[in-house]
Design a protein around this motif. Sequence first.
Motif, short mmCIF file in Angstrom:
data_model
loop_
_atom_site.label_atom_id
_atom_site.label_comp_id
_atom_site.label_asym_id
_atom_site.label_seq_id
_atom_site.Cartn_x
_atom_site.Cartn_y
_atom_site.Cartn_z
N LEU A 1 0.79 -1.14 -0.09
CA LEU A 1 0.04 0.01 0.00
C LEU A 1 0.64 1.30 -0.05
O LEU A 1 0.29 2.39 0.00
CB LEU A 1 -0.88 0.19 1.15
N HIS A 2 2.12 1.14 0.01
CA HIS A 2 3.09 2.49 0.03
C HIS A 2 2.95 3.40 -0.78
O HIS A 2 3.16 4.63 -0.75
CB HIS A 2 4.29 2.02 0.41
N GLY A 3 2.27 2.90 -1.92
CA GLY A 3 2.05 3.90 -3.10
C GLY A 3 0.58 4.35 -3.02
O GLY A 3 0.22 5.17 -3.97
N SER A 4 -0.13 4.23 -2.19
CA SER A 4 -1.60 4.65 -2.02
C SER A 4 -1.66 5.13 -0.56
O SER A 4 -2.38 4.38 0.31
CB SER A 4 -2.51 3.56 -2.08
N GLY A 5 -0.97 6.29 -0.10
CA GLY A 5 -1.01 6.72 0.98
C GLY A 5 -2.23 7.06 1.86
O GLY A 5 -2.70 6.85 2.87
N THR A 6 -3.18 7.53 0.86
CA THR A 6 -4.51 7.82 1.28
C THR A 6 -5.40 6.71 1.63
O THR A 6 -6.33 6.82 2.46
CB THR A 6 -5.21 8.67 0.29
N ILE A 7 -4.93 5.49 1.40
CA ILE A 7 -5.71 4.35 1.79
C ILE A 7 -4.89 3.64 3.24
O ILE A 7 -5.66 3.37 4.16
CB ILE A 7 -5.53 3.06 0.80
N ALA A 8 -3.54 3.61 2.96
CA ALA A 8 -2.67 3.22 4.26
C ALA A 8 -3.01 4.05 5.21
O ALA A 8 -2.88 3.46 6.40
CB ALA A 8 -1.19 3.37 3.71
N ASP A 9 -3.01 5.32 5.23
CA ASP A 9 -3.40 6.09 6.51
C ASP A 9 -4.68 5.53 7.55
O ASP A 9 -4.41 5.80 8.49
CB ASP A 9 -3.90 7.59 5.91
N PHE A 10 -5.35 4.76 6.79
CA PHE A 10 -6.53 4.20 7.70
C PHE A 10 -6.38 2.68 7.87
O PHE A 10 -7.36 2.01 8.51
CB PHE A 10 -7.80 4.41 6.82
N PHE A 11 -5.34 2.13 7.78
CA PHE A 11 -4.82 0.83 8.43
C PHE A 11 -4.22 1.00 9.76
O PHE A 11 -4.48 2.09 10.49
CB PHE A 11 -3.97 0.27 7.46
N GLU A 12 -3.76 -0.17 10.22
CA GLU A 12 -3.22 -0.10 11.38
C GLU A 12 -1.96 0.95 11.69
O GLU A 12 -1.47 1.40 10.64
CB GLU A 12 -2.81 -1.35 11.75
N LEU A 13 -1.64 1.19 12.99
CA LEU A 13 -0.69 2.26 13.02
C LEU A 13 0.75 2.09 12.56
O LEU A 13 1.54 2.80 11.95
CB LEU A 13 -0.42 2.48 14.48
N ASP A 14 0.99 0.68 12.54
CA ASP A 14 2.41 0.02 11.90
C ASP A 14 2.63 0.37 10.64
O ASP A 14 3.27 0.98 10.08
CB ASP A 14 2.45 -1.27 12.23
N GLU A 15 1.33 0.05 9.86
CA GLU A 15 1.21 0.13 8.36
C GLU A 15 1.10 1.92 8.03
O GLU A 15 2.14 2.34 7.24
CB GLU A 15 0.16 -0.26 7.68
#
Length: 241
Positions: free
Chosen positions: A141-155
């Motif tokens: 997900l690292h190319g999709s920060g606007t999605i990764a922001d809503f995953f767990e804190l580690d991600e």
Amino acid sequence: MKVATIFTLASAVASASCFHRTTHIAGVEVIDTPIVRDVQKTIRQFPDFLYSHQMRSWLFGAAMINANATLRRSVDLEVHAVATMLHDLGWDQTPGSRWVSTDKRFEVDGAIGARTWLAEHPIGRFWSKDRVRKVYQAIALHGSGTIADFFELDEATIVDSIGLDYRGPGKGVTPEVYNRVAKEFPQDELLSGTNQTFTWFAQTKPATTYDTWLQPWGDNYVPGYSAVGYRSFDMVTGGSK
């Protein structure tokens, strides 16, 4: 492998997130465990611009974590180190690279590569499924920060760490700390190297760039490249304008 050795490795895995040595790199305090040192050895084989980018991503992220009490309490530092340093395995342009496929986005190549690396590592093979999942998801997900922001804190923290290399100081990383890391691991070729790599993807496996944020590199730099007919827009509109 002897039972005693297996027990020792498993114990190292279980205790790593609670008790760990630290060291300083470019003035930033970072976790210092065998698996973290082995990741550094792995990425050193890559071109300087890519090696430096992955090291900066880790160090900027570590500085961000050090400056934030919540992150210090919550983030798994080994997961963070492994994911930030292996996040761009999919950028390896070595002919026949084991990390790069012909049919997957580079983020997915990197995620699969990191999971494989862990499975083959004498300590990583004992990591819990949850830790491996966090590494995999953060890289995918690292190319999709606007999605990764809503995953767990580690991600979310891993993705934030990678982004700092492009955005500059922030998130608790002061200009002084940022510049010290950049001096140790120069950013001179970051943008040119990134631009060349993204163009390479559009040239060598264009289908993985259609209808993604990489498409502009194909549109602007690759003769004959066209995503028309492969975009969600084309599917929904039937190709009409």
